[in-house]
Scaffold this motif. Structure first.
Motif, PDB file in Angstrom:
ATOM      1  N   VAL A 123       5.443  -2.869 -16.760  1.00 36.22           N
ATOM      2  CA  VAL A 123       4.577  -3.959 -16.311  1.00 36.22           C
ATOM      3  C   VAL A 123       5.217  -5.291 -16.689  1.00 36.22           C
ATOM      4  N   SER A 127       2.983  -9.289 -13.157  1.00 36.85           N
ATOM      5  CA  SER A 127       1.939  -8.319 -12.812  1.00 36.85           C
ATOM      6  C   SER A 127       0.627  -8.694 -13.470  1.00 36.85           C
ATOM      7  N   TRP A 128       0.690  -9.095 -14.754  1.00 38.31           N
ATOM      8  CA  TRP A 128      -0.525  -9.501 -15.455  1.00 38.31           C
ATOM      9  C   TRP A 128      -1.137 -10.739 -14.788  1.00 38.31           C
ATOM     10  N   PRO A 217       2.024  -0.774 -13.192  1.00 35.63           N
ATOM     11  CA  PRO A 217       3.396  -1.178 -12.866  1.00 35.63           C
ATOM     12  C   PRO A 217       3.570  -1.371 -11.366  1.00 35.63           C
ATOM     13  N   ASP A 218       4.381  -2.341 -11.001  1.00 35.12           N
ATOM     14  CA  ASP A 218       4.625  -2.590  -9.585  1.00 35.12           C
ATOM     15  C   ASP A 218       5.187  -1.328  -8.929  1.00 35.12           C
TER      16      ASP A 218
END
Length: 393
Positions: A123, A127-128, A217-218
């Motif tokens: 991550v 992403s956050w 996660p992407d």
């Protein structure tokens, strides 16, 4: 006349009471009340309780916690904006979405025991940020760990070019800070995450997006910010009998040197492939405000960077642990009584107690020299000695 008579009677009673408490006479058995055995025992208990309060104040006084009173999101934001104001720049605005993203990242580092921009699960900081509904044009992130004052965190970032660039970048307009306390590498510590952003669309302050769950996660590559933060120097500083062990997790560094005060030691690769060194430090000579731990790195291209990675303060008193370095702030005892310097106040209390007891004991010996109760004298001297010992340990 009646009022005068009552006033005279009150004054006489006060004088008689003070005489009985402080002066030996036949009315108190030639032992002042303040030197009675049960009273002296009570003094001893009070002295011990005060010392216990000082030593455990971070538990009993949550408002003055070692971590929460110094390293807070508000303090970090304040210092960041102060640095920008000194350069004539506008303050960054606290954005709730960035704050939630930073808080989630900080908690994730605690739970999963890591210190890096990208988590072990893959991550990324972006992403956050996206997970909280913040669509950015630019974004950046600063991280800190093992620093126990907001000033220490800020000074460490300002001493590192990559972190400083994030703080004073004119491309950012928003900020969010997350702080989480936990255990990392066997030590109680605090993680700090500072996220910066510039939104793609104007922010409507009246509408707050609903909190989003922690991002996964992407699953596929996604556009990254136009400007990402430079890699940080992730370092840990742990005490050893000889001084401090500095471990550097930076795969880009070819060579590195750890420095504390006037001591510098070349770092070498350990079994895990990290650079580390033990810097010998005479801890007795370190000032209460602490010494910065610096790491100087050189990468393959010959680029050098010096970063402040921690502040060590083995001789800091209780009060220094409760407040940021150089900033004495009052706090409330159990939310009622304001105390400005707990350790010094306790020391003054012990000294005053020993002086008062010593004065009463001396007066008792002089006034009734021919009538001495050695057990009382010995007990009083023990309590005086206890008070003086508590004052200077």
């Amino acid at each position: 006349m009646a009022f005068l008579a009552k006033t005279t009677a009150v004054c006489r009673n006060v004088a008689d009471g003070a005489h009985a408490h402080l002066i030996p006479s036949h009315r108190n058995g030639h032992v002042p009340h303040v030197l009675k055995h049960h009273v002296l025992a009570g003094y001893s208990l009070i002295l011990i309780m005060v010392k216990a309060l000082v030593l455990s104040a971070y538990v009993l006084l949550p408002a003055a916690s070692v971590y929460s009173s110094a390293v807070t999101a508000e303090n970090v934001v304040r210092l960041t904006n102060a640095a920008r104001a000194a350069l004539g720049m506008e303050d960054l605005r606290v954005d709730d979405r960035l704050a939630r993203a930073a808080a989630g990242k900080a908690e994730d580092m605690v739970i999963n025991s890591y210190f890096a921009h990208t988590s072990p699960a893959g991550v990324t900081p972006w992403s956050w940020i996206r997970g909280q509904g913040y669509a950015y044009l630019y974004a950046g992130e600063n991280l800190a760990v093992h620093l126990f004052s907001a000033e220490g965190v800020h000074e460490g970032w300002m001493a590192s070019p990559g972190h400083r660039d994030n703080i004073v970048s004119s491309k950012y307009s928003d900020i969010g800070v997350g702080v989480a306390r936990g255990t990392y590498e066997g030590f109680d510590t605090v993680f700090v995450v500072e996220m910066f952003g510039a939104p793609k669309q104007p922010v409507t302050l009246a509408v707050a997006p609903a909190p989003a769950p922690a991002p996964a996660p992407d699953s596929a590559p996604a556009p990254e910010p136009a400007e990402e933060p430079a890699p940080v120097t992730a370092a840990t500083v742990l005490p050893t009998p000889e001084g401090y062990k500095v471990t550097l997790e930076d795969s880009q560094a070819e060579t590195a040197t750890a420095m504390i005060a006037n001591q510098a030691v070349a770092m070498e690769k350990n079994d895990e492939g990290d650079l580390e060194a033990v810097v010998p430090v005479d801890k007795a000579g370190v000032e209460p405000n602490g010494e910065h731990v610096y790491v100087a790195t050189t990468d393959a291209s010959g680029t050098q960077e010096i970063s402040s990675v921690a502040i060590v303060s083995p001789n800091a008193g209780a009060q220094q642990m409760f407040v940021p370095v150089g900033d004495v702030r009052p706090f409330k005892l159990f939310g009622l009584f304001e105390i400005r310097d707990l350790e010094d106040s306790a020391r003054r209390f012990y000294v005053v107690m020993s002086v008062l007891l010593g004065a009463v004991l001396l007066a008792s010996v002089v006034i009734k020299f021919e009538i001495q109760k050695h057990s009382v004298t010995f007990h009083a001297l023990v309590v005086i000695g206890l008070a003086l010992t508590m004052a200077f340990i």
